[in-house]
Design a protein around this motif. Structure first.
Motif, PDB file in Angstrom:
ATOM      1  N   LEU A 134       0.199 -41.614 -26.495  1.00  0.00           N
ATOM      2  CA  LEU A 134       0.337 -42.446 -25.307  1.00  0.00           C
ATOM      3  C   LEU A 134       1.765 -42.551 -24.782  1.00  0.00           C
ATOM      4  O   LEU A 134       1.988 -42.636 -23.573  1.00  0.00           O
ATOM      5  N   GLN A 153      -1.648 -42.182 -16.782  1.00  0.00           N
ATOM      6  CA  GLN A 153      -1.577 -43.103 -17.912  1.00  0.00           C
ATOM      7  C   GLN A 153      -2.898 -43.825 -18.126  1.00  0.00           C
ATOM      8  O   GLN A 153      -3.392 -43.934 -19.250  1.00  0.00           O
ATOM      9  N   LEU A 157      -5.471 -41.559 -19.582  1.00  0.00           N
ATOM     10  CA  LEU A 157      -5.211 -41.282 -20.987  1.00  0.00           C
ATOM     11  C   LEU A 157      -5.587 -42.463 -21.862  1.00  0.00           C
ATOM     12  O   LEU A 157      -6.201 -42.301 -22.931  1.00  0.00           O
ATOM     13  N   ALA A 162       3.110 -38.451 -20.437  1.00  0.00           N
ATOM     14  CA  ALA A 162       2.140 -39.519 -20.182  1.00  0.00           C
ATOM     15  C   ALA A 162       2.636 -40.486 -19.116  1.00  0.00           C
ATOM     16  O   ALA A 162       1.846 -41.121 -18.419  1.00  0.00           O
TER      17      ALA A 162
END
Length: 500
Positions: free
Chosen positions: A235, A247, A250, A240
């Motif tokens: 993360l 973001q 993810l 990312a």
């Protein structure tokens, strides 16, 4: 030789310890750290009871949410034999080793409480009122002050109608230590973040009847996600951070590692909240829910004696205990609020460190007094490094108009974001001030392997020791081996590690 400038550091937790070390890395600074308790480590100094004046505290089974390579001092890595997620005893041992390695303890005064900080007449120096273990008061003068008492230092407990008539156990989560006293009892845990999930899971697993009351739904993910790696390795990277959309996608992907639809577990309200804001790191919530050890509930409406009525009309009778995992309020009681906030209660800290409202903001630093996404350790370290470079005269703060413009830009940015302060971009901003932020393009020309890690690898703290002030020769190796060192302890016996 000019006399050294005295720096008072309030608190010997992680922020205080990196502040001592940062002072020692600059010429002309003499740190004195005041710790109200008898041991260093702050939050990580576990005690079976809440200590006087303590805000955040640990329960006995705490394991870190952040993995060891993300939650490390930038020039003193964890042993690779340590597991990716650490119990509190192992974290405290690591902190003590850091202190011993850099010989920091001689700068700490234990059992010494700073009760007040005041400016002298010209505003350039500080008078600290100090109370020793015998409650004797004294005053000392310093050139600079670093406040390292944590943003989590005043427990927040909401009020509900009739709550004062509840006769059962009623505690904030900072007083919770272990589950035995709740076995066989009907317990309501209030809250929707990490501590609420961990306390609920532990009590439910150990024979308590647990009801988890939340205002909103939550998303949760386990500490170890895809590819056998901790979630933060995936993360928190520059790739990312490239866009908010990326973001959020993810995070949602990681949240669905074990549970693809959180609504089936009663963890989401009718409105599906974005996962970026309402996150719970938890390894067993889905099991406790599936086995009936935890029952999700909506927000509480009121108490009637020992009965609790929820906002959907449900009544839970004969409740034995209520645990408030409801967070903390920002408070810095040893300094004046007017130094920090304007008349509308807007905080004015340049780079979240220097209070612009002061006549001489360069003489007072708040270290890690903010809440960021990601590990707080590298943020605290960079705050301390910037502050002490300013104290030593190696960095000059801009004029107040420029600082206020920067603050206003951050406020507007925060209003537009679901989660305002991202650790990675904030750390890069501080690193640029220090002159320690690597350049991708320069790395691409000089060290392509490292450039790829810069772009796609985890944002481990070692990146800020590659170059510039405080550079550390081992930083490159630690960056390139961060994932290997994260998973090393998971590979079993040495023979299995060698085969792998």
């Amino acid at each position: 030789m000019a006399a050294k400038k005295r720096v008072a550091i309030v608190g010997a937790g992680v922020a205080g310890l990196v502040s001592i070390k940062s002072c020692l890395e600059e010429d002309g600074l003499e740190p004195t750290c005041f710790e109200r308790h008898d041991k260093l480590g702050g939050l990580w100094n576990y005690s079976p009871e809440l200590r006087p004046g303590q805000g955040t505290a640990l329960y006995d089974s705490v394991v870190t949410n952040d993995s060891k390579e993300m939650m490390t001092f930038s020039d003193f890595p964890h042993p690779k034999e340590n597991p990716p997620c650490l119990p509190h005893s192992m974290v405290h041992c690591y902190i003590q080793n850091y202190v011993a390695h850099f010989d920091l303890e001689k700068h700490i005064r234990f059992n010494t409480d700073v009760t007040d900080v005041q400016r002298n007449n010209d505003g350039k120096y500080w008078k600290l009122q100090i109370k020793d273990k015998d409650d004797k008061l004294s005053t000392e003068e310093f050139d600079y002050v670093m406040i390292c008492t944590s943003v989590y230092n005043r427990a927040s407990i909401p009020s509900y109608p009739g709550m004062e008539n509840f006769k059962g156990i009623k505690i904030h989560a900072n007083r919770y230590r272990e589950p035995s006293k709740f076995k066989g009892k009907r317990v309501i845990v209030i809250g929707g973040c990490h501590t609420a999930g961990e306390v609920s899971s532990e009590i439910g697993r150990n024979g308590g009847e647990v009801y988890l009351s939340m205002r909103h739904g939550v998303w949760f993910f386990p500490r170890i996600c895809q590819d056998g790696l901790p979630y933060d390795i995936h993360l928190f990277s520059r790739s990312a951070y490239k866009s908010a959309t990326h973001q959020i996608a993810l995070i949602e992907k990681l949240c669905k590692t074990r549970v693809s639809d959180h609504r089936k577990f009663g963890l989401q309200s009718k409105e599906l909240y974005p996962p970026w804001k309402l996150l719970m790191v938890n390894d067993e919530m889905q099991d406790r829910l599936a086995q009936g050890h935890i029952k999700p509930m909506v927000e509480i409406e009121e108490f009637k004696g020992n009965d609790v009525i929820f906002k959907d009309g449900t009544t839970l009778e004969n409740v034995d205990a209520v645990i408030f995992a409801t967070g903390y309020e920002f408070a810095v009681p040893i300094i004046e609020d007017s130094w920090l906030y304007d008349e509308s209660d807007k905080a004015e800290f340049y780079k979240y460190i220097f209070p612009v409202r002061l006549e001489h903001p360069e003489r007072l630093a708040l270290i890690n007094m903010l809440h960021t996404v990601g590990s707080h350790w590298p943020v605290a370290e960079l705050h301390a490094r910037v502050a002490t470079r300013v104290f030593a005269g190696n960095i000059a703060l801009p004029d107040k108009a420029t600082m206020r413009k920067d603050i206003e830009q951050k406020i507007q940015y925060e209003k537009r974001k679901l989660y305002p302060i991202l650790g990675g971009p904030h750390m890069d901003e501080l690193a640029e001030i220090l002159g320690v932020k690597p350049s991708f393009w320069r790395l691409l020309l000089s060290d392509p392997k490292l450039a790829i890690a810069y772009k796609n690898g985890p944002l481990v703290p070692y990146w800020y020791r590659l170059q510039g002030p405080g550079a550390w020769p081992e930083a490159r190796d630690r960056i390139l081996n961060a994932i290997e060192n994260t998973t090393y302890a998971l590979k079993g016996y040495p023979s299995l590690r060698e085969k792998k």
